[in-house]
Design an enzyme around this catalytic site. Structure first.
Site, PDB file in Angstrom:
ATOM      1  N   LYS A 132       1.037  -1.329  -0.188  1.00 40.56           N
ATOM      2  CA  LYS A 132      -0.021   0.035   0.062  1.00 40.56           C
ATOM      3  C   LYS A 132       0.885   1.411   0.024  1.00 40.56           C
ATOM      4  O   LYS A 132       0.365   2.335  -0.680  1.00 40.56           O
ATOM      5  CB  LYS A 132      -0.870   0.026   1.323  1.00 40.56           C
ATOM      6  CG  LYS A 132      -1.670   1.173   1.491  1.00 40.56           C
ATOM      7  CD  LYS A 132      -2.611   1.347   2.568  1.00 40.56           C
ATOM      8  CE  LYS A 132      -1.757   1.785   3.948  1.00 40.56           C
ATOM      9  NZ  LYS A 132      -1.808   3.245   4.039  1.00 40.56           N
ATOM     10  N   ASN A 133       1.950   1.312   0.889  1.00 42.97           N
ATOM     11  CA  ASN A 133       2.665   2.344   1.159  1.00 42.97           C
ATOM     12  C   ASN A 133       3.572   2.693  -0.142  1.00 42.97           C
ATOM     13  O   ASN A 133       4.239   3.832  -0.225  1.00 42.97           O
ATOM     14  CB  ASN A 133       3.273   2.413   2.417  1.00 42.97           C
ATOM     15  CG  ASN A 133       2.409   2.613   3.569  1.00 42.97           C
ATOM     16  OD1 ASN A 133       1.455   3.116   3.533  1.00 42.97           O
ATOM     17  ND2 ASN A 133       3.024   2.247   4.725  1.00 42.97           N
ATOM     18  N   CYS A 140      -5.457   8.433   9.486  1.00 46.54           N
ATOM     19  CA  CYS A 140      -5.522   7.502  10.802  1.00 46.54           C
ATOM     20  C   CYS A 140      -5.492   8.627  11.960  1.00 46.54           C
ATOM     21  O   CYS A 140      -4.579   9.482  11.796  1.00 46.54           O
ATOM     22  CB  CYS A 140      -4.707   6.420  10.997  1.00 46.54           C
ATOM     23  SG  CYS A 140      -4.760   4.741  10.264  1.00 46.54           S
ATOM     24  N   ARG A 178       0.789  14.555  12.105  1.00 49.25           N
ATOM     25  CA  ARG A 178       1.538  14.198  11.179  1.00 49.25           C
ATOM     26  C   ARG A 178       1.664  15.262  10.150  1.00 49.25           C
ATOM     27  O   ARG A 178       1.094  15.342   9.126  1.00 49.25           O
ATOM     28  CB  ARG A 178       1.305  13.036  10.448  1.00 49.25           C
ATOM     29  CG  ARG A 178       1.061  11.683  11.310  1.00 49.25           C
ATOM     30  CD  ARG A 178       1.135  10.494  10.569  1.00 49.25           C
ATOM     31  NE  ARG A 178      -0.110  10.013  10.282  1.00 49.25           N
ATOM     32  CZ  ARG A 178      -0.495   8.845   9.523  1.00 49.25           C
ATOM     33  NH1 ARG A 178       0.419   8.029   9.317  1.00 49.25           N
ATOM     34  NH2 ARG A 178      -1.519   8.581   9.004  1.00 49.25           N
ATOM     35  N   ASP A 213       4.895   0.873  12.020  1.00 46.64           N
ATOM     36  CA  ASP A 213       3.799   0.022  11.491  1.00 46.64           C
ATOM     37  C   ASP A 213       3.548  -1.509  11.967  1.00 46.64           C
ATOM     38  O   ASP A 213       2.483  -2.092  11.696  1.00 46.64           O
ATOM     39  CB  ASP A 213       3.546   0.195  10.200  1.00 46.64           C
ATOM     40  CG  ASP A 213       3.058   1.316   9.664  1.00 46.64           C
ATOM     41  OD1 ASP A 213       2.502   2.113  10.193  1.00 46.64           O
ATOM     42  OD2 ASP A 213       3.107   1.751   8.367  1.00 46.64           O
ATOM     43  N   ARG A 249      -8.451  -0.620   4.590  1.00 46.26           N
ATOM     44  CA  ARG A 249      -7.491   0.437   4.093  1.00 46.26           C
ATOM     45  C   ARG A 249      -6.159  -0.086   3.750  1.00 46.26           C
ATOM     46  O   ARG A 249      -5.328   0.486   2.808  1.00 46.26           O
ATOM     47  CB  ARG A 249      -7.298   1.770   4.881  1.00 46.26           C
ATOM     48  CG  ARG A 249      -8.642   2.733   4.938  1.00 46.26           C
ATOM     49  CD  ARG A 249      -8.238   3.734   5.913  1.00 46.26           C
ATOM     50  NE  ARG A 249      -7.101   4.457   5.679  1.00 46.26           N
ATOM     51  CZ  ARG A 249      -6.236   4.777   6.205  1.00 46.26           C
ATOM     52  NH1 ARG A 249      -6.214   4.643   7.690  1.00 46.26           N
ATOM     53  NH2 ARG A 249      -5.051   5.252   5.879  1.00 46.26           N
TER      54      ARG A 249
END
Length: 421
Positions: A22-23, A117, A122, A305, A397
């Site tokens: 995903k990232n 999230c 951030r 993570d 997600r």
């Protein structure tokens, strides 16, 4: 609203195929804004955040073709709306990644301040500061970042903090800038490297990616290319932790051990037997895990993570572990939910002390963010009785069909609708 129903106690056995990261996929999808030509991507994960990014790009005028859910063709010749609206950005912080490429190619971009999230502040200040160093004029008005620059200029950028999305945004902006740019204190994450490799295939001139100093020689234009998204190291780590809790033996396919050194080292310390080869990792766990302490730091150190998943693992381990979170200030929100299942966890600021207990009991728990969701799922695999994980839209997600993948190796897990339960 969907939930997951998990009945614990089944050891896991078999194979799981890991999805694309995903990232890595999200910034690479946004990189399609840098060219009018077609960018063809494979191994794209089927996730809610990917669908949101697709919707965002299509709203900007991007032509997106997909015959296979894991393959995309993105053509940017008709992009004409240089805005990322609040309605989409509020659900996914990574939407900020359209800022750099849109500004670089079109000379203007208007992007809503992001959401995502609820794991802490951030800030996007590093993105803005870096673009200003390249000559952009930036105003923040009515909740939007409005950036303009006839053509960005190469610059030396030193970030105050290591920021993955900041590095990615500035990297995409710099590839079309006039002159040479350097990003110092750059993020070294494998996903940043994957983005850089895709950009190089598109004609960018980049060196130093994977180190803390990236050098970019700007070019006039980029062209189309084909790129396979790297495997998801966090999904890989999550399933490894699942085997640690439920026990058994599982082989993970389409993954890489070389980008998971810190995680694999800690799993071995906890008692796992791990083998790895080209494109696969095998894990076997027959005994109760030993408690392992972790401290989250930017790559190549232990990833934030994976913190929640290791906390879940430590709840049933022998001994006491200390978990220190240095990246995000609100990333212990899963603690109260694990406590509902019988975990013994004490928090003091950015540190959690976890005393291993003999058993967890199934309970109804609520997911608060993406990785917290994963920790509750793997805890449920080892708990006695039924665990119901609510608000799993967070999970969708970042994990592709997690219930099907775990069910395929023996877990008793199913998705249920609100009305059905």
């Amino acid at each position: 609203m969907d939930k997951l129903s998990i009945t614990g106690g089944n050891p896991l056995s078999g194979e799981i195929t890991i999805s694309g990261a995903k990232n890595a996929a999200l910034p690479i999808l946004c990189a399609s804004l840098l060219t009018a030509d077609t960018l063809r991507l494979t191994n794209v994960p089927q996730l809610r955040d990917v669908m949101t990014t697709q919707k965002l790009l299509q709203g900007m005028g991007m032509r997106v073709m997909t015959d296979n859910v894991h393959e995309f063709e993105l053509t940017g010749a008709s992009v004409d709306k240089l805005e990322a609206p609040y309605e989409l950005v509020k659900t996914m912080r990574a939407s900020i990644l359209v800022l750099g490429p849109t500004l670089a190619r079109f000379g203007e971009a208007r992007v809503s301040l992001p959401g995502g999230c609820a794991i802490g502040s951030r800030p996007v200040g590093e993105h803005i500061k870096g673009l200003q160093a390249m000559g952009a004029e930036i105003n923040i008005e009515h909740g939007y970042i409005h950036a303009r620059a006839k053509r960005l200029k190469g610059a030396r950028i030193i970030t105050d903090m290591v920021t993955v999305t900041g590095t990615e945004n500035l990297l995409m902006a710099a590839v079309l800038a006039d002159g040479v740019s350097t990003i110092e204190n750059a993020a070294r994450e494998p996903e940043v490297v994957d983005l850089a490799e895709c950009l190089i295939k598109m004609g960018a001139r980049i060196t130093g990616h994977g180190t803390d100093t990236i050098r970019i020689e700007g070019v006039e234009r980029l062209h189309g290319a084909e790129h396979a998204v790297m495997p998801d190291r966090i999904e890989t780590g999550t399933f490894l932790c699942a085997v640690m809790m439920a026990r058994g033996r599982v082989v993970l396919r389409n993954t890489r051990a070389d980008i998971l050194d810190s995680v694999l080292d800690k799993l071995r310390e906890a008692g796992a037997y791990i083998e790895a080869g080209d494109g696969w990792i095998a894990i076997e766990m027959r005994e109760r895990a030993k408690a392992v302490s972790i401290r989250t730091l930017p790559y190549p150190a232990f990833p934030t993570d994976m913190q929640a998943q290791f906390m879940a693992m430590n709840t049933l381990a022998t001994g006491t572990s200390v978990i220190t979170e240095t990246i995000f200030e609100n990333r212990f929100m899963h603690v109260s939910e694990l406590a509902r299942m019988g975990a013994d966890i004490h928090i003091d600021g950015h540190t959690a002390v976890v005393k291993g207990v003999d058993k967890l009991s199934g309970a109804t728990v609520m997911a608060t963010d993406l990785r917290a969701s994963a920790s509750l799922v793997i805890a449920g695999l080892a708990a006695e009785g039924e665990t119901i994980v609510d608000r799993i839209y967070h999970l969708d997600r970042g994990y592709e069909h997690i219930e099907a993948k775990l069910g395929g190796v023996g877990a008793d897990i199913k998705r249920v609708g609100t009305a059905a339960h």
